[in-house]
Design an enzyme around this catalytic site. Structure first.
Site, PDB file in Angstrom:
ATOM      1  N   GLY A  12       0.815  -1.204   0.000  1.00 18.26           N
ATOM      2  CA  GLY A  12       0.000   0.000   0.000  1.00 18.26           C
ATOM      3  C   GLY A  12       0.848   1.251   0.000  1.00 18.26           C
ATOM      4  N   SER A  18       8.525  -0.104  -3.096  1.00 19.31           N
ATOM      5  CA  SER A  18       9.472   0.261  -4.146  1.00 19.31           C
ATOM      6  C   SER A  18      10.898  -0.015  -3.707  1.00 19.31           C
ATOM      7  CB  SER A  18       9.305   1.737  -4.518  1.00 19.31           C
ATOM      8  OG  SER A  18       8.065   1.965  -5.138  1.00 19.31           O
ATOM      9  N   THR A  37       6.338   4.034 -14.917  1.00 20.24           N
ATOM     10  CA  THR A  37       4.983   4.048 -15.484  1.00 20.24           C
ATOM     11  C   THR A  37       4.212   5.324 -15.214  1.00 20.24           C
ATOM     12  OG1 THR A  37       3.996   3.054 -13.516  1.00 20.24           O
ATOM     13  CG2 THR A  37       4.843   1.552 -15.198  1.00 20.24           C
ATOM     14  N   HIS A  52      14.106  10.863  -6.906  1.00 22.40           N
ATOM     15  CA  HIS A  52      13.833   9.449  -7.118  1.00 22.40           C
ATOM     16  C   HIS A  52      14.795   8.844  -8.133  1.00 22.40           C
ATOM     17  CE1 HIS A  52      10.291   8.695  -4.649  1.00 22.40           C
ATOM     18  NE2 HIS A  52       9.963   9.948  -4.877  1.00 22.40           N
ATOM     19  N   ARG A  55      18.273   7.942  -6.508  1.00 25.79           N
ATOM     20  CA  ARG A  55      18.427   6.770  -5.650  1.00 25.79           C
ATOM     21  C   ARG A  55      18.729   5.517  -6.447  1.00 25.79           C
ATOM     22  NH1 ARG A  55      12.239   5.959  -3.511  1.00 25.79           N
ATOM     23  NH2 ARG A  55      12.451   3.702  -3.610  1.00 25.79           N
TER      24      ARG A  55
END
Length: 753
Positions: A12, A18, A37, A52, A55
């Site tokens: 969730g 991730s 996506t 993001h 990382r």
């Protein structure tokens, strides 16, 4: 034990899924291809996207695949590399939003019943199945991140319930094929085991031990997903702004500012007047159901419609940035950081995904993109060739509802007909005489050679390059069987029989949208390079737009068949309506492609379909013909039954070939009447009308007006456009009639409005 090929990681919002998936990918060793996506716009949160991306190791390859249905292609092309797709829910939200299935509050007719919606749903099923096939059919590891949204309360809107249901079905389908399924909660990964039930998915299922239902299971242990040398404590809470931080949500693909503001407030609903790009729908493909079978390995492609700067700004202003502050996943999907989490507002989080610009489709996974985005097109096929007789036929793809529905079935008995786009009245006297002569010869089998010779003379071609048909529609089906394209671009909105025929032979469909803000003109650069067939109308139905000859000729490629539907070409004046009177002399820009010229030569095959139905008022006499290279004509002839064009129709073709001036007179009269109809319609408030070069016009009414039903109340039938890909229930096509009938129509329409 063999290495796993497919791992599904579920979780969730802020579960850490991730991060778990990324550690799995890193632990596999070797190169990694990251499939992002979630889409982003030019005014998206660049800092968060950069965070993001930072990382991930610099050696990882990132592909942006937002809102494209072809998820299998970048997996197959990865060879032995590890593929990480993050996440499935963001991709699903983008596809649903692009086809109007996400922002559906249930107060209007269900868009799933229209051609666009049905095609999108079938395409989603097929795309997920193709993804599983691609992952299980290669040596490398594929890790798919999925947003577990089904544990929340029932969503309040139909569009969000559709997202939750489809995502859950997709998770089951992938889990049935996966070697491992992990559920991540609070940074801890739990291994999920099969208890002997699940969707029936074709292909090998991983061997798993069934859990006895009468024995209490042992407590689940946390799963170590990292190599021992570099183990990371998955239970460590993330640092603010760190790897597991979830960015604010933003809309998946193009919406207008009003819709974006509603999304930010946690609402869903149909925009009152979407951006022009958004009613030029997502391209679609279809395939077998997720649960019932998995035999088709052809992955559909989609066209993603872009977001403009105003939309992006509105989205940013309307979003809190904190999913935890929102009502929860029941209110809508959201995509997280390259992959998605459930979130508020019927939205998908725009972070590290395809950049959908103002003017064109977002970049697809296989490197194709909008014009000018620097994408390298896929190479075209080497040369046109007939399919081998021994080649297995691809499985037919489902035809969307409405694709076989035409105007003749939309006129209730007794109503005044403005729906059927055939010239009203009886056929010309010479046409009736020709058909009667054919009846006199009905005691012999039809011989199409005299008609072919006559038509060849009219168009300046060799008789061997002409094939008389029982109506132009027969040509779509024969050509599809003769060529059997792998991937066909269909320009939409347009006549739907072409797509129906291509789906029947298993061709993957890419819909190339025309845009109203561009006058519905075709952008040839929007056609993917790897399509081995392109279908376009000229003039197009239902817009009536006439593309320049050069625009169509630019579509030619080695190994590609370009099919031009000229069913309405006889309504186009031969004096070239597109010629610039101030410009230099040259080849006629608006002239029919049926009239072959030396400058038309080019690679691949150019095929033209013509029809006599519309201009000569003979819909009951199926009468048309196909023009192409003689070798291709032979193949098309062999792809269907003999004697399909009866002798009365053949005699009509012969007479038509020698009377171009007769059609000119009909075209001139129709153009004058069309001008009368346009002038009357443009006096009505709240409607937009597009002129064309055929015997109809396209009208868009306000969103809250039921034009079709309202006119039925006045005994008048017009053609609803919901069966045309890219158009919704605001659009109607109105056939040209006489000034007296136009006055009756516009009087009734004014009352409806």
């Amino acid at each position: 034990m063999s290495s796993p090929r497919l791992v599904l990681v579920l979780g969730g919002t802020r579960s850490g899924k991730s991060a778990v998936a990324e550690r799995l990918a890193a632990a596999a060793g070797g190169p990694v291809r990251y499939l992002a996506t979630a889409p982003s716009g030019p005014d998206g949160d660049g800092d968060r996207i950069a965070l993001h991306r930072s990382r991930r190791p610099a050696s990882w390859e990132t592909l942006e695949v937002a809102a494209t249905e072809d998820l299998a292609l970048p997996i197959r092309e990865a060879a032995g590399a590890t593929v990480l797709l993050d996440g499935l829910g963001a991709w699903l939200a983008g596809v649903l939003h692009a086809s109007g299935l996400l922002d559906d509050d249930g107060r209007r007719e269900d868009p799933a019943g229209a051609i666009d919606g049905a095609a999108a749903l079938a395409g989603i099923e097929h795309a997920v199945q193709a993804l599983a096939d691609a992952a299980c059919g290669r040596e490398g590891l594929t890790v798919v991140v999925g947003e577990e949204a089904g544990m929340a309360p029932v969503a309040p809107t139909r569009g969000t319930r559709r997202w939750v249901d489809l995502l859950g079905t997709a998770h089951q389908a992938l889990a049935a094929r996966a070697d491992r399924v992990l559920l991540v909660v609070a940074g801890r990964a739990i291994e999920l085991h099969d208890v002997g039930a699940g969707p029936e998915i074709a292909g090998p299922r991983p061997a798993q031990s069934a859990l006895p239902l009468d024995v209490a299971p042992a407590p689940a242990a946390a799963v170590d997903v990292s190599p021992p040398a570099s183990a990371v404590d998955a239970s460590t809470p993330p640092e603010p702004g760190g790897p597991d931080a979830v960015p604010p949500a933003a809309v998946a693909v193009g919406v207008d500012a009003t819709t974006a503001a509603a999304i930010g407030a946690g609402e869903t609903g149909r925009p009152t007047d979407p951006l022009p790009g958004t009613d030029a729908l997502a391209a679609s493909g279809d395939g077998p159901g997720l649960v019932d079978d998995a035999t088709d390995d052809v992955a559909p492609a989609a066209v993603a419609v872009g977001v403009d700067a105003t939309t992006a700004a509105a989205i940013g202003a309307g979003e809190s940035g904190d999913p935890a502050a929102a009502p929860g996943p029941a209110n809508g999907p959201a995509a997280a950081a390259d992959g998605a989490t459930a979130g508020p507002g019927g939205t998908a989080t725009a972070t590290d995904g395809a950049s959908a610009g103002d003017d064109g489709p977002a970049a697809a996974a296989d490197g194709r993109g909008a014009p000018g985005d620097g994408a390298t097109p896929a190479p075209a096929a080497s040369s046109p060739a007939a399919p081998s007789p021994d080649a297995p036929l691809r499985e037919a793809l489902p035809v969307p509802p409405g694709a076989r529905m035409h105007g003749d079935r939309m006129v209730p008995d007794g109503m005044l007909d403005f729906a059927v786009n055939v010239v009203a009245g009886d056929p010309p006297g010479w046409a009736r005489q020709a058909m009667n002569a054919g009846l006199d010869a009905a005691g012999r089998y039809p011989d199409d050679r005299p008609a072919a010779v006559a038509l060849a003379g009219r168009h300046g071609r060799a008789p061997e390059g002409v094939l008389p048909l029982g109506g132009a529609v027969e040509g779509f089906w024969r050509l599809a069987l003769a060529v059997r394209p792998r991937r066909a671009a269909v320009v939409v909105p347009g006549f739907t029989e072409a797509e129906a025929a291509l789906r029947t032979v298993g061709a993957e469909i890419v819909r190339v949208p025309r845009r109203p803000e561009q006058g519905w003109m075709l952008d040839p650069e929007a056609v993917p390079e790897d399509c081995d067939m392109v279908v376009v109308g000229r003039p197009e139905n239902p817009t009536g737009v006439l593309d320049h000859r050069e625009t169509i000729l630019r579509l030619r490629r080695p190994g590609r068949t370009v099919l031009v539907d000229e069913a309405f070409a006889d309504f186009v004046p031969r004096e070239d309506p597109l010629r610039d009177p101030e410009g230099p002399a040259g080849p006629p820009a608006g002239g029919a492609l049926a009239d072959e010229r030396p400058s038309d030569a080019g690679p691949g095959d150019l095929v033209v379909l013509r029809s006599l139905t519309k201009v000569l008022s003979v819909p009951g006499v199926r009468c048309g013909y196909l023009l192409a290279d003689p070798e291709l004509v032979d193949r098309v002839r062999d792809a269907g039954a003999p004697w399909s064009c009866p002798t009365p129709a053949l005699e009509l073709l012969r007479a038509y070939a020698g009377r171009p001036e007769a059609c000119d007179r009909i075209a001139a009269r129709t153009a004058a009447h069309r001008g009368d109809l346009l002038a009357r319609l443009r006096q009505l408030a709240g409607v937009q009308v597009w002129d064309g070069t055929a015997n109809f016009v396209l009208l868009r009414a306000p969103a809250d007006v039921d034009v079709v039903g309202g006119l039925h109340g006045h005994g008048i039938a017009v053609r609803p456009c919901t069966t045309f890909a890219g158009l919704d229930d605001r659009y109607v096509r109105i056939a040209v009639r006489t000034p007296a009938l136009h006055a009756q129509l516009t009087t009734a329409l004014a009352r409806v409005l």
